[in-house]
Design a protein around this motif. Sequence first.
Motif, mmCIF file in Angstrom:
data_model
loop_
_atom_site.group_PDB
_atom_site.id
_atom_site.type_symbol
_atom_site.label_atom_id
_atom_site.label_comp_id
_atom_site.label_asym_id
_atom_site.label_seq_id
_atom_site.Cartn_x
_atom_site.Cartn_y
_atom_site.Cartn_z
ATOM 1 N N SER A 144 2.974 10.642 -8.557
ATOM 2 C CA SER A 144 2.204 11.261 -7.985
ATOM 3 C C SER A 144 3.180 12.563 -8.201
ATOM 4 C CB SER A 144 1.808 11.123 -6.385
ATOM 5 O OG SER A 144 2.645 10.738 -6.294
ATOM 6 N N TRP A 145 3.637 12.956 -9.066
ATOM 7 C CA TRP A 145 5.076 14.354 -9.146
ATOM 8 C C TRP A 145 4.226 15.043 -9.004
ATOM 9 C CZ3 TRP A 145 6.814 17.924 -11.257
ATOM 10 C CH2 TRP A 145 7.066 18.946 -11.138
ATOM 11 N N THR A 146 3.403 15.225 -10.626
ATOM 12 C CA THR A 146 2.675 16.723 -11.159
ATOM 13 C C THR A 146 1.010 16.750 -9.453
ATOM 14 O OG1 THR A 146 1.460 15.197 -12.242
ATOM 15 C CG2 THR A 146 3.515 16.296 -13.154
ATOM 16 N N ARG A 147 0.584 15.634 -8.734
ATOM 17 C CA ARG A 147 -0.524 16.455 -8.299
ATOM 18 C C ARG A 147 0.289 16.535 -6.862
ATOM 19 N NH1 ARG A 147 -2.461 11.094 -8.093
ATOM 20 N NH2 ARG A 147 -1.165 11.097 -6.158
ATOM 21 N N GLU A 148 1.612 15.621 -6.324
ATOM 22 C CA GLU A 148 2.188 16.404 -5.489
ATOM 23 C C GLU A 148 2.886 18.066 -5.584
ATOM 24 O OE1 GLU A 148 1.001 15.016 -2.209
ATOM 25 O OE2 GLU A 148 -0.017 13.605 -3.320
ATOM 26 N N VAL A 149 3.568 18.203 -6.112
ATOM 27 C CA VAL A 149 4.169 19.307 -6.253
ATOM 28 C C VAL A 149 3.508 20.335 -5.896
ATOM 29 C CG1 VAL A 149 4.426 20.000 -7.701
ATOM 30 C CG2 VAL A 149 6.901 20.147 -6.976
ATOM 31 N N GLY A 150 2.607 21.005 -6.282
ATOM 32 C CA GLY A 150 1.657 22.061 -6.719
ATOM 33 C C GLY A 150 1.281 22.403 -4.821
ATOM 34 N N ARG A 151 1.084 21.565 -4.242
ATOM 35 C CA ARG A 151 0.867 21.656 -3.063
ATOM 36 C C ARG A 151 1.635 22.661 -1.883
ATOM 37 N NH1 ARG A 151 -2.422 16.114 -1.385
ATOM 38 N NH2 ARG A 151 -3.656 15.727 -3.358
ATOM 39 N N TRP A 152 2.959 22.772 -2.653
ATOM 40 C CA TRP A 152 3.720 23.609 -1.837
ATOM 41 C C TRP A 152 3.702 22.869 -0.380
ATOM 42 C CZ3 TRP A 152 7.026 26.577 -5.121
ATOM 43 C CH2 TRP A 152 6.196 26.193 -6.431
ATOM 44 N N ARG A 153 4.004 21.813 0.168
ATOM 45 C CA ARG A 153 4.596 21.392 1.450
ATOM 46 C C ARG A 153 5.877 21.912 1.512
ATOM 47 N NH1 ARG A 153 1.752 15.699 0.768
ATOM 48 N NH2 ARG A 153 -0.256 16.187 0.755
ATOM 49 N N SER A 154 6.010 21.808 3.009
ATOM 50 C CA SER A 154 6.967 22.225 3.704
ATOM 51 C C SER A 154 7.717 20.514 3.648
ATOM 52 C CB SER A 154 6.906 23.091 4.762
ATOM 53 O OG SER A 154 6.240 23.896 5.762
ATOM 54 N N PRO A 155 9.258 21.198 3.681
ATOM 55 C CA PRO A 155 10.467 20.005 3.698
ATOM 56 C C PRO A 155 10.376 19.535 5.178
ATOM 57 C CG PRO A 155 11.421 21.561 2.384
ATOM 58 C CD PRO A 155 10.302 22.509 2.959
ATOM 59 N N ARG A 156 10.330 18.129 5.627
ATOM 60 C CA ARG A 156 10.238 17.696 6.477
ATOM 61 C C ARG A 156 11.601 18.320 6.908
ATOM 62 N NH1 ARG A 156 6.707 15.123 9.374
ATOM 63 N NH2 ARG A 156 8.046 16.119 10.878
ATOM 64 N N LEU A 157 12.458 19.000 7.066
ATOM 65 C CA LEU A 157 13.227 18.743 6.993
ATOM 66 C C LEU A 157 13.287 20.574 8.579
ATOM 67 C CD1 LEU A 157 17.203 18.680 6.604
ATOM 68 C CD2 LEU A 157 15.770 20.776 7.467
ATOM 69 N N LEU A 158 12.660 21.966 7.270
ATOM 70 C CA LEU A 158 12.276 22.500 7.828
ATOM 71 C C LEU A 158 11.524 22.051 8.744
ATOM 72 C CD1 LEU A 158 12.806 25.163 7.407
ATOM 73 C CD2 LEU A 158 11.124 25.426 5.353
ATOM 74 N N GLN A 159 10.914 21.179 8.482
ATOM 75 C CA GLN A 159 9.058 20.807 9.638
ATOM 76 C C GLN A 159 9.578 20.677 11.160
ATOM 77 O OE1 GLN A 159 6.045 17.668 8.717
ATOM 78 N NE2 GLN A 159 6.449 18.928 6.631
ATOM 79 N N ASP A 160 10.898 20.284 10.986
ATOM 80 C CA ASP A 160 11.272 18.987 12.074
ATOM 81 C C ASP A 160 12.359 20.503 13.648
ATOM 82 O OD1 ASP A 160 11.215 16.821 12.129
ATOM 83 O OD2 ASP A 160 12.596 16.097 11.721
ATOM 84 N N VAL A 161 12.456 21.280 11.439
ATOM 85 C CA VAL A 161 13.119 22.083 12.484
ATOM 86 C C VAL A 161 12.407 24.017 13.205
ATOM 87 C CG1 VAL A 161 14.509 25.220 11.632
ATOM 88 C CG2 VAL A 161 15.863 22.516 10.993
ATOM 89 N N ARG A 162 11.489 24.009 13.054
ATOM 90 C CA ARG A 162 10.219 25.204 13.479
ATOM 91 C C ARG A 162 9.855 23.785 14.579
ATOM 92 N NH1 ARG A 162 7.182 25.960 7.880
ATOM 93 N NH2 ARG A 162 8.685 27.468 6.432
ATOM 94 N N GLN A 163 9.559 22.683 14.509
ATOM 95 C CA GLN A 163 8.816 21.708 16.265
ATOM 96 C C GLN A 163 9.707 21.839 17.104
ATOM 97 O OE1 GLN A 163 8.113 18.065 14.271
ATOM 98 N NE2 GLN A 163 6.001 18.439 13.496
ATOM 99 N N ALA A 164 11.414 22.075 16.606
ATOM 100 C CA ALA A 164 12.487 22.270 17.651
ATOM 101 C C ALA A 164 12.254 23.548 18.659
ATOM 102 C CB ALA A 164 14.241 21.763 17.178
ATOM 103 N N GLU A 165 12.255 24.623 17.624
ATOM 104 C CA GLU A 165 11.991 25.781 17.569
ATOM 105 C C GLU A 165 10.899 26.278 18.867
ATOM 106 O OE1 GLU A 165 11.658 27.419 14.038
ATOM 107 O OE2 GLU A 165 13.835 27.758 13.499
ATOM 108 N N GLN A 166 9.607 25.614 18.897
ATOM 109 C CA GLN A 166 8.418 25.649 19.530
ATOM 110 C C GLN A 166 8.863 24.666 21.053
ATOM 111 O OE1 GLN A 166 5.547 24.030 16.756
ATOM 112 N NE2 GLN A 166 5.662 25.361 15.738
ATOM 113 N N THR A 167 10.014 24.127 21.424
ATOM 114 C CA THR A 167 10.469 24.032 22.506
ATOM 115 C C THR A 167 11.457 24.373 23.040
ATOM 116 O OG1 THR A 167 11.613 21.765 22.042
ATOM 117 C CG2 THR A 167 9.400 21.129 21.145
ATOM 118 N N GLY A 168 11.677 24.244 24.189
ATOM 119 C CA GLY A 168 12.676 24.689 25.053
ATOM 120 C C GLY A 168 13.660 23.195 24.927
ATOM 121 N N ARG A 169 13.481 22.728 24.253
ATOM 122 C CA ARG A 169 14.703 21.033 24.690
ATOM 123 C C ARG A 169 16.185 21.709 23.906
ATOM 124 N NH1 ARG A 169 14.180 15.869 21.121
ATOM 125 N NH2 ARG A 169 15.617 14.770 22.180
ATOM 126 N N PRO A 170 16.600 21.428 24.676
ATOM 127 C CA PRO A 170 18.568 22.210 24.415
ATOM 128 C C PRO A 170 18.424 21.664 24.050
ATOM 129 C CG PRO A 170 18.483 20.641 26.508
ATOM 130 C CD PRO A 170 16.453 20.709 26.285
#
Length: 170
Positions: A144-170
């Motif tokens: 599925s590489w040719t189909r999926e890579v063109g979707r320009w998805r955010s990496p899981r790590l980056l998603q987790d970092v962004r979600q952490a920034e949206q919380t008040g969790r220490p």
Amino acid sequence: MPLGQGRREALRRRYLSLGLGELTAAGVFSLIAWSTLTPRWSSREATTLWWALGPLVLVLVQAGAYWLLGRSWVGRGRMPRSVAGAYRAFRVLDPLLLAVGLVMILVRGGEGPGPLVLTLCVWAFAALEFVNYYVVRLAYPLTSWTREVGRWRSPRLLQDVRQAEQTGRP
């Protein structure tokens, strides 16, 4: 939203596999360079190789640690802000190390084209690994590489970092 226990355990196994895989890759690349290439190459070529291999191993270790640490929050919560802060710093520092590495590779060069080409390939792989974890997801199954890579998805790590920034969790 918390996941069911079965789904969470499946993700934890997947994260364990990914984490151990990245750490194993870092070890294998280092071992091959140290035991096979370095003894055969001149001192200058071997040192130049490590300017490419250093950033690669660093990104792979960061990725392995991310997957292993992620087992604690996957399906239950969010990445702790302290961990997110470390990965935000890596996102700034890694490109600097890649740039310094590339400059050193080009300045130092090598005595023959073979080692230089291999060193540049290692550096390019390091850059792609950085992009895959910190910019846009590049890793997908071959089917599925040719189909999926063109979707320009955010990496899981980056998603987790962004979600952490949206919380008040220490």
